[in-house]
Scaffold this motif. Structure first.
Motif, PDB file in Angstrom:
ATOM      1  N   ALA A  25       0.844  -1.395   0.075  1.00  0.00           N
ATOM      2  CA  ALA A  25      -0.063  -0.019  -0.066  1.00  0.00           C
ATOM      3  C   ALA A  25       0.747   1.216   0.110  1.00  0.00           C
ATOM      4  O   ALA A  25       0.500   2.310  -0.800  1.00  0.00           O
ATOM      5  N   GLU A  26       1.994   1.244   0.857  1.00  0.00           N
ATOM      6  CA  GLU A  26       2.747   2.323   0.963  1.00  0.00           C
ATOM      7  C   GLU A  26       3.614   2.410  -0.606  1.00  0.00           C
ATOM      8  O   GLU A  26       3.746   3.709  -0.922  1.00  0.00           O
ATOM      9  N   ARG A  27       4.055   1.700  -0.906  1.00  0.00           N
ATOM     10  CA  ARG A  27       4.855   1.666  -2.374  1.00  0.00           C
ATOM     11  C   ARG A  27       4.008   2.055  -3.413  1.00  0.00           C
ATOM     12  O   ARG A  27       4.568   2.664  -4.145  1.00  0.00           O
ATOM     13  N   LEU A  28       2.738   1.434  -3.514  1.00  0.00           N
ATOM     14  CA  LEU A  28       2.104   1.331  -4.853  1.00  0.00           C
ATOM     15  C   LEU A  28       0.958   2.792  -4.521  1.00  0.00           C
ATOM     16  O   LEU A  28       0.350   3.035  -5.646  1.00  0.00           O
ATOM     17  N   GLY A  29       0.656   3.169  -3.392  1.00  0.00           N
ATOM     18  CA  GLY A  29      -0.463   4.121  -3.210  1.00  0.00           C
ATOM     19  C   GLY A  29      -1.674   3.461  -3.557  1.00  0.00           C
ATOM     20  O   GLY A  29      -2.661   4.164  -3.675  1.00  0.00           O
ATOM     21  N   VAL A  30      -2.014   2.043  -3.255  1.00  0.00           N
ATOM     22  CA  VAL A  30      -3.113   1.498  -3.192  1.00  0.00           C
ATOM     23  C   VAL A  30      -3.720   1.210  -1.955  1.00  0.00           C
ATOM     24  O   VAL A  30      -3.142   0.723  -1.006  1.00  0.00           O
ATOM     25  N   PRO A  31      -4.979   1.490  -1.483  1.00  0.00           N
ATOM     26  CA  PRO A  31      -5.618   1.361  -0.155  1.00  0.00           C
ATOM     27  C   PRO A  31      -5.466  -0.121  -0.061  1.00  0.00           C
ATOM     28  O   PRO A  31      -6.123  -0.925  -0.772  1.00  0.00           O
ATOM     29  N   TRP A  32      -5.334  -0.370   1.523  1.00  0.00           N
ATOM     30  CA  TRP A  32      -5.059  -1.665   2.123  1.00  0.00           C
ATOM     31  C   TRP A  32      -6.333  -1.656   3.065  1.00  0.00           C
ATOM     32  O   TRP A  32      -6.592  -0.584   3.705  1.00  0.00           O
ATOM     33  N   TYR A  33      -6.928  -2.776   2.782  1.00  0.00           N
ATOM     34  CA  TYR A  33      -8.402  -3.004   3.751  1.00  0.00           C
ATOM     35  C   TYR A  33      -7.806  -4.108   4.722  1.00  0.00           C
ATOM     36  O   TYR A  33      -7.941  -5.218   4.253  1.00  0.00           O
ATOM     37  N   PRO A  34      -7.265  -3.889   5.777  1.00  0.00           N
ATOM     38  CA  PRO A  34      -6.996  -5.110   6.882  1.00  0.00           C
ATOM     39  C   PRO A  34      -8.159  -6.132   6.881  1.00  0.00           C
ATOM     40  O   PRO A  34      -9.062  -5.777   7.657  1.00  0.00           O
ATOM     41  N   VAL A  35      -8.224  -7.413   6.589  1.00  0.00           N
ATOM     42  CA  VAL A  35      -9.458  -8.416   6.533  1.00  0.00           C
ATOM     43  C   VAL A  35      -9.644  -8.587   8.192  1.00  0.00           C
ATOM     44  O   VAL A  35     -10.911  -8.697   8.473  1.00  0.00           O
ATOM     45  N   ASP A  36      -8.705  -8.779   9.204  1.00  0.00           N
ATOM     46  CA  ASP A  36      -9.209  -8.836  10.427  1.00  0.00           C
ATOM     47  C   ASP A  36     -10.208  -7.755  11.099  1.00  0.00           C
ATOM     48  O   ASP A  36     -10.958  -7.947  11.701  1.00  0.00           O
ATOM     49  N   ASP A  37     -10.180  -6.479  10.642  1.00  0.00           N
ATOM     50  CA  ASP A  37     -10.727  -5.533  11.009  1.00  0.00           C
ATOM     51  C   ASP A  37     -12.333  -5.579  10.391  1.00  0.00           C
ATOM     52  O   ASP A  37     -13.347  -5.153  10.909  1.00  0.00           O
ATOM     53  N   LEU A  38     -12.498  -6.386   9.312  1.00  0.00           N
ATOM     54  CA  LEU A  38     -13.707  -6.711   8.551  1.00  0.00           C
ATOM     55  C   LEU A  38     -14.294  -7.841   9.401  1.00  0.00           C
ATOM     56  O   LEU A  38     -15.637  -7.872   9.103  1.00  0.00           O
ATOM     57  N   LEU A  39     -13.571  -8.549   9.846  1.00  0.00           N
ATOM     58  CA  LEU A  39     -14.158  -9.960  10.435  1.00  0.00           C
ATOM     59  C   LEU A  39     -14.228 -10.151  11.898  1.00  0.00           C
ATOM     60  O   LEU A  39     -15.154 -11.046  12.164  1.00  0.00           O
ATOM     61  N   TRP A  40     -13.906  -9.321  12.699  1.00  0.00           N
ATOM     62  CA  TRP A  40     -13.820  -9.219  14.356  1.00  0.00           C
ATOM     63  C   TRP A  40     -14.433  -7.988  14.721  1.00  0.00           C
ATOM     64  O   TRP A  40     -13.832  -6.951  14.436  1.00  0.00           O
ATOM     65  N   GLU A  41     -15.181  -8.228  15.771  1.00  0.00           N
ATOM     66  CA  GLU A  41     -15.934  -6.814  16.253  1.00  0.00           C
ATOM     67  C   GLU A  41     -15.172  -6.955  17.579  1.00  0.00           C
ATOM     68  O   GLU A  41     -14.547  -7.832  18.126  1.00  0.00           O
ATOM     69  N   PRO A  42     -15.477  -5.857  18.292  1.00  0.00           N
ATOM     70  CA  PRO A  42     -14.970  -5.788  19.765  1.00  0.00           C
ATOM     71  C   PRO A  42     -15.164  -7.218  20.634  1.00  0.00           C
ATOM     72  O   PRO A  42     -16.342  -7.565  20.288  1.00  0.00           O
ATOM     73  N   GLY A  43     -14.352  -7.428  21.492  1.00  0.00           N
ATOM     74  CA  GLY A  43     -14.688  -8.871  22.161  1.00  0.00           C
ATOM     75  C   GLY A  43     -14.616 -10.148  21.607  1.00  0.00           C
ATOM     76  O   GLY A  43     -15.003 -11.115  21.919  1.00  0.00           O
ATOM     77  N   TRP A  44     -13.816  -9.903  20.518  1.00  0.00           N
ATOM     78  CA  TRP A  44     -13.604 -11.191  19.734  1.00  0.00           C
ATOM     79  C   TRP A  44     -14.932 -11.683  19.042  1.00  0.00           C
ATOM     80  O   TRP A  44     -15.066 -12.949  19.069  1.00  0.00           O
ATOM     81  N   VAL A  45     -16.053 -10.958  18.981  1.00  0.00           N
ATOM     82  CA  VAL A  45     -17.272 -11.496  18.296  1.00  0.00           C
ATOM     83  C   VAL A  45     -16.975 -11.531  16.754  1.00  0.00           C
ATOM     84  O   VAL A  45     -16.600 -10.472  16.232  1.00  0.00           O
ATOM     85  N   GLU A  46     -17.156 -12.822  16.056  1.00  0.00           N
ATOM     86  CA  GLU A  46     -16.717 -12.962  14.766  1.00  0.00           C
ATOM     87  C   GLU A  46     -18.078 -12.318  13.888  1.00  0.00           C
ATOM     88  O   GLU A  46     -19.290 -12.518  14.353  1.00  0.00           O
ATOM     89  N   VAL A  47     -17.781 -11.602  12.921  1.00  0.00           N
ATOM     90  CA  VAL A  47     -19.016 -10.944  12.095  1.00  0.00           C
ATOM     91  C   VAL A  47     -19.557 -12.192  11.284  1.00  0.00           C
ATOM     92  O   VAL A  47     -18.771 -13.048  10.962  1.00  0.00           O
ATOM     93  N   PRO A  48     -20.764 -12.158  11.307  1.00  0.00           N
ATOM     94  CA  PRO A  48     -21.357 -13.247  10.360  1.00  0.00           C
ATOM     95  C   PRO A  48     -21.139 -13.269   8.889  1.00  0.00           C
ATOM     96  O   PRO A  48     -20.743 -12.334   8.539  1.00  0.00           O
ATOM     97  N   VAL A  49     -20.744 -14.527   8.342  1.00  0.00           N
ATOM     98  CA  VAL A  49     -20.129 -14.841   7.131  1.00  0.00           C
ATOM     99  C   VAL A  49     -20.912 -14.006   6.216  1.00  0.00           C
ATOM    100  O   VAL A  49     -20.278 -13.388   5.231  1.00  0.00           O
ATOM    101  N   ALA A  50     -22.195 -13.831   6.143  1.00  0.00           N
ATOM    102  CA  ALA A  50     -22.938 -13.035   4.972  1.00  0.00           C
ATOM    103  C   ALA A  50     -22.456 -11.551   5.103  1.00  0.00           C
ATOM    104  O   ALA A  50     -22.484 -10.995   4.107  1.00  0.00           O
ATOM    105  N   LEU A  51     -22.317 -11.142   6.381  1.00  0.00           N
ATOM    106  CA  LEU A  51     -21.715  -9.565   6.351  1.00  0.00           C
ATOM    107  C   LEU A  51     -20.428  -9.465   6.220  1.00  0.00           C
ATOM    108  O   LEU A  51     -20.180  -8.748   5.230  1.00  0.00           O
ATOM    109  N   GLN A  52     -19.658 -10.532   6.408  1.00  0.00           N
ATOM    110  CA  GLN A  52     -18.199 -10.509   5.920  1.00  0.00           C
ATOM    111  C   GLN A  52     -18.222 -10.509   4.505  1.00  0.00           C
ATOM    112  O   GLN A  52     -17.432  -9.740   3.674  1.00  0.00           O
ATOM    113  N   ARG A  53     -18.976 -11.274   3.603  1.00  0.00           N
ATOM    114  CA  ARG A  53     -19.229 -11.360   2.373  1.00  0.00           C
ATOM    115  C   ARG A  53     -19.401  -9.973   1.720  1.00  0.00           C
ATOM    116  O   ARG A  53     -18.815  -9.475   0.830  1.00  0.00           O
ATOM    117  N   SER A  54     -20.424  -9.541   2.445  1.00  0.00           N
ATOM    118  CA  SER A  54     -20.917  -8.350   1.887  1.00  0.00           C
ATOM    119  C   SER A  54     -19.852  -7.051   1.946  1.00  0.00           C
ATOM    120  O   SER A  54     -19.593  -6.388   0.814  1.00  0.00           O
TER     121      SER A  54
END
Length: 176
Positions: A25-54
């Motif tokens: 991301a730094e080298r190419l200037g392309v946005p990076w989306y950390p997957v863990d931020d999309l899959l885990w809510e506070p308290g290690w609550v896993e986001v439902p797979v349908a919402l992950q996919r969305s």
């Protein structure tokens, strides 16, 4: 050189996916989306797979993105849109040592991982611990990357089995 703008970084737990995604991301200037931020809510609550996919579909509809992983319920989404897959195909010992070192550092420092979550002694010793995921998923992830590389219908796949080779490739990428 045709610079990719939709990149999937893939590898076993502890191989350095997030570190590489950040460097790209730094080298190419392309946005990076950390997957863990999309899959885990506070308290290690896993986001439902349908919402992950969305969430992943919304990112992958964009013209430019880097993702640092792809999981069972939506792996097909980034693969269908990626210009490039960068696979970290390191030997088991190397990736496990990296993972163990990272896990111990996070335990010692209380470093936040994603959405306020932190590793704890209990999480490290549980059956769902990231160290166990590495041990049980290592061979499967390597076979998957190699199959993608052989599949002419998918995106190009660069596999790196050595960090020095990866660094050499990164050095050859044009800066943004």
């Amino acid at each position: 050189m045709n610079v990719p703008s939709r990149i999937l970084v893939y590898g076993v737990h502890g191989s350095g996916k997030s570190t590489l995604a950040q460097r790209l991301a730094e080298r190419l200037g392309v946005p990076w989306y950390p997957v863990d931020d999309l899959l885990w809510e506070p308290g290690w609550v896993e986001v439902p797979v349908a919402l992950q996919r969305s969430r992943i579909e919304a990112i992958c509809r964009r013209d430019r993105w880097i993702l640092d992983g792809a999981y069972h319920g939506w792996r097909d989404v980034p693969l269908a849109r990626a210009d490039l897959v960068v696979g970290l195909d390191y030997p088991r010992g190397l990736s496990f040592r990296r993972l163990l070192r990272r896990t111990m550092r996070r335990l010692a420092t209380g470093e936040e991982i994603c959405n306020g979550n932190r590793e704890s002694l209990g999480s490290v010793l549980s059956r769902d611990a990231v160290l166990m995921w590495h041990l049980t998923g290592y061979g499967r992830e390597r076979r998957r990357m190699r199959a993608w590389q052989r599949d002419p219908s998918g995106p190009p796949v660069l596999l790196f089995d050595d960090p020095a080779a990866l660094d050499h490739w990164l050095a050859g990428l044009p800066p943004r």
